[in-house]
Design an enzyme around this catalytic site. Structure first.
Site, short mmCIF file in Angstrom:
data_model
loop_
_atom_site.label_atom_id
_atom_site.label_comp_id
_atom_site.label_asym_id
_atom_site.label_seq_id
_atom_site.Cartn_x
_atom_site.Cartn_y
_atom_site.Cartn_z
N GLY A 28 2.79 -7.35 2.12
CA GLY A 28 1.93 -6.28 1.59
C GLY A 28 1.96 -6.28 0.06
O GLY A 28 3.03 -6.37 -0.53
N ARG A 89 -0.11 -13.17 5.10
CA ARG A 89 0.99 -13.32 6.06
C ARG A 89 0.69 -14.61 6.81
O ARG A 89 -0.33 -14.73 7.48
CB ARG A 89 1.06 -12.12 7.00
N ASP A 120 10.95 -7.74 2.99
CA ASP A 120 11.89 -8.42 3.88
C ASP A 120 11.30 -9.66 4.59
O ASP A 120 11.99 -10.66 4.77
CB ASP A 120 12.53 -7.45 4.88
N THR A 143 7.60 -4.24 -2.92
CA THR A 143 7.04 -3.52 -1.76
C THR A 143 7.05 -2.03 -2.07
O THR A 143 7.99 -1.54 -2.70
CB THR A 143 7.83 -3.78 -0.45
N ASP A 145 7.58 0.20 0.01
CA ASP A 145 8.44 0.92 0.96
C ASP A 145 9.86 1.23 0.45
O ASP A 145 10.55 2.07 1.02
CB ASP A 145 8.55 0.13 2.26
N ASP A 147 12.50 -0.44 0.91
CA ASP A 147 13.46 -0.63 2.00
C ASP A 147 14.27 -1.92 1.85
O ASP A 147 14.58 -2.58 2.83
CB ASP A 147 12.71 -0.63 3.35
N ARG A 189 6.68 1.95 7.40
CA ARG A 189 6.76 1.61 8.83
C ARG A 189 8.16 1.87 9.38
O ARG A 189 8.33 2.44 10.43
CB ARG A 189 6.38 0.14 9.00
O1 F6P Z 1 3.76 -2.79 2.30
C1 F6P Z 1 4.48 -2.19 3.34
C2 F6P Z 1 3.55 -1.39 4.18
O2 F6P Z 1 2.91 -0.59 3.28
C3 F6P Z 1 4.10 -0.54 5.30
O3 F6P Z 1 4.57 0.71 4.93
C4 F6P Z 1 2.92 -0.49 6.23
O4 F6P Z 1 3.30 -0.20 7.54
C5 F6P Z 1 2.38 -1.85 6.11
O5 F6P Z 1 2.62 -2.24 4.78
C6 F6P Z 1 0.96 -2.02 6.47
O6 F6P Z 1 0.56 -3.28 6.05
P1 F6P Z 1 -0.74 -4.08 6.49
O7 F6P Z 1 -1.85 -3.11 6.63
O8 F6P Z 1 -0.94 -5.05 5.39
O9 F6P Z 1 -0.39 -4.74 7.77
#
Ligand code: F6P
Length: 341
Positions: A28, A89, A120, A143, A145, A147, A189
């Site tokens: 992300g 990804r 991660d 990120t 998040d 995390d 998430r």
């Molecule tokens: O970048 C992390 C994050 O923002 C999470 O909090 C979220 O669940 C996820 O990305 C969603 O990512 P995408 O829409 O790119 O799958």
């Protein structure tokens, strides 16, 4: 609270100087990634080594989608959200064949080391690559998040918090005008950092996070108490991965059935939390980490992530950064409880 970080380095043979470093962004996107790319490119220029930008993360690595970047290529990007290198990804990189192709692309381009900016998933891919090819890699935490273990802040987290607080402030205006109860879903998430900190910063009545199951009954009880204390509107911030396990819409339905006093609305903030111009904090953090990552590679470190802990640049093993948790602060949970009375 952070545990003490034990450093571990894998030293490479000293006889092969690194002349060319590649940099990619993966997973992300996060505000501040461009500032990190800029710092990496300029640190390479400073130390007189070449820097190659890899487009579309690990997929671009497989396909050899590279561009030699000079200091001027990264002019006027420090203030821009997203990532000029794009992010992706890659399923192919999850296969051995894909990683072999990626390794060949790096060798063909004469690249001696790689900097990966992401979370991660990005670091997991990097670790696998190091294990298989002993290729030098350093990670930069990017990120929203937050995390990742081994750094107080990940790049993008501060900007995302500010974006969320600004959005909640606006929602509060309409919530109080209509005496409404708002459920606001924020990103995260598996981590409640955005929810907890934005919830405190925006004065939310309740904050639901993945790390703690506060229970539906307690939520109803808390709303009843709020009403008895004279509150006419309420904001409940819900992390998308909250422990109760219900979607924000199911939660709203449940409260509607059990506590029909409020007129309820749901607002899902979504991907707007990942966009926008990075805050000054994120720009400075990204600049420090970009420089630190290049210097770490030149010091022959690999398999590590650079972070900032207690305002000092630190290095932590990539596997620790992924596997160990950045604990949710109990003190913050208490602050949230006390200040929402
Ligand atoms: O970048 C992390 C994050 O923002 C999470 O909090 C979220 O669940 C996820 O990305 C969603 O990512 P995408 O829409 O790119 O799958």
């Amino acid at each position: 609270m952070h545990l003490k970080v034990t450093l571990h380095y894998i030293f490479l043979p000293m006889n092969e100087p690194i002349k060319k470093i590649a940099v990619l962004t993966s997973g992300g996107d996060a505000p501040g990634m461009n500032a990190a790319i800029r710092a990496v490119v300029r640190a390479c220029t400073y130390y007189r080594i070449e820097c190659v930008g890899v487009y579309r993360g690990y997929q671009g690595l497989i396909e050899g989608d590279f561009e030699l970047l000079s200091a001027r290529h990264v002019s006027n990007i420090i203030n821009k959200g997203g990532t000029i290198l794009k992010s992706a990804r890659s399923n192919e990189f999850r296969t051995v064949e894909g990683r072999v192709k990626a390794h060949n692309s790096l060798k063909e381009a004469g690249i001696g080391a790689l900097i990966v900016i992401g979370g991660d998933g990005t670091f997991t891919g990097g670790l696998r690559f190091i294990e298989e090819f002993n290729f030098p890699i350093v990670g930069i935490p990017g990120t929203i998040d937050n995390d990742i273990y081994g750094t107080d802040n990940t790049i993008g987290y501060d900007t995302a918090l500010n974006t969320v607080v600004e959005a909640i402030d606006k929602i509060r205006d309409t919530a109080s005008s209509h005496n409404r109860l708002f459920f606001i879903e924020v990103m995260g998430r598996d981590a409640g950092f955005i929810a907890l900190n934005s919830g405190i910063g925006a004065g939310a009545e309740e904050i639901l996070i993945p790390e703690k199951d506060l229970g539906l009954d307690r939520l109803v009880e808390s709303l009843k108490n709020s009403k008895e204390k004279g509150k006419t509107s309420s904001i409940i911030v819900v992390s998308e991965g909250d422990k109760i396990g219900k979607s924000v819409f199911e939660l709203a339905d449940y409260i509607n059935e059990n506590f029909p006093f409020y007129d309820i609305r749901v607002s899902v903030l979504g991907h707007m939390q990942r966009g926008g111009s990075p805050s000054c904090f994120d720009r400075v953090l990204a600049s420090r980490l970009g420089v630190a990552a290049v210097e770490a590679l030149l010091d022959r470190s690999t398999g590590i992530m650079v972070g900032v802990t207690n305002n000092q640049v630190t290095k932590v093993d990539l596997d620790k950064a992924i596997k160990m948790n950045n604990d949710i602060s109990l003190e913050l949970l208490k602050v949230a409880e006390i200040t929402s009375i």
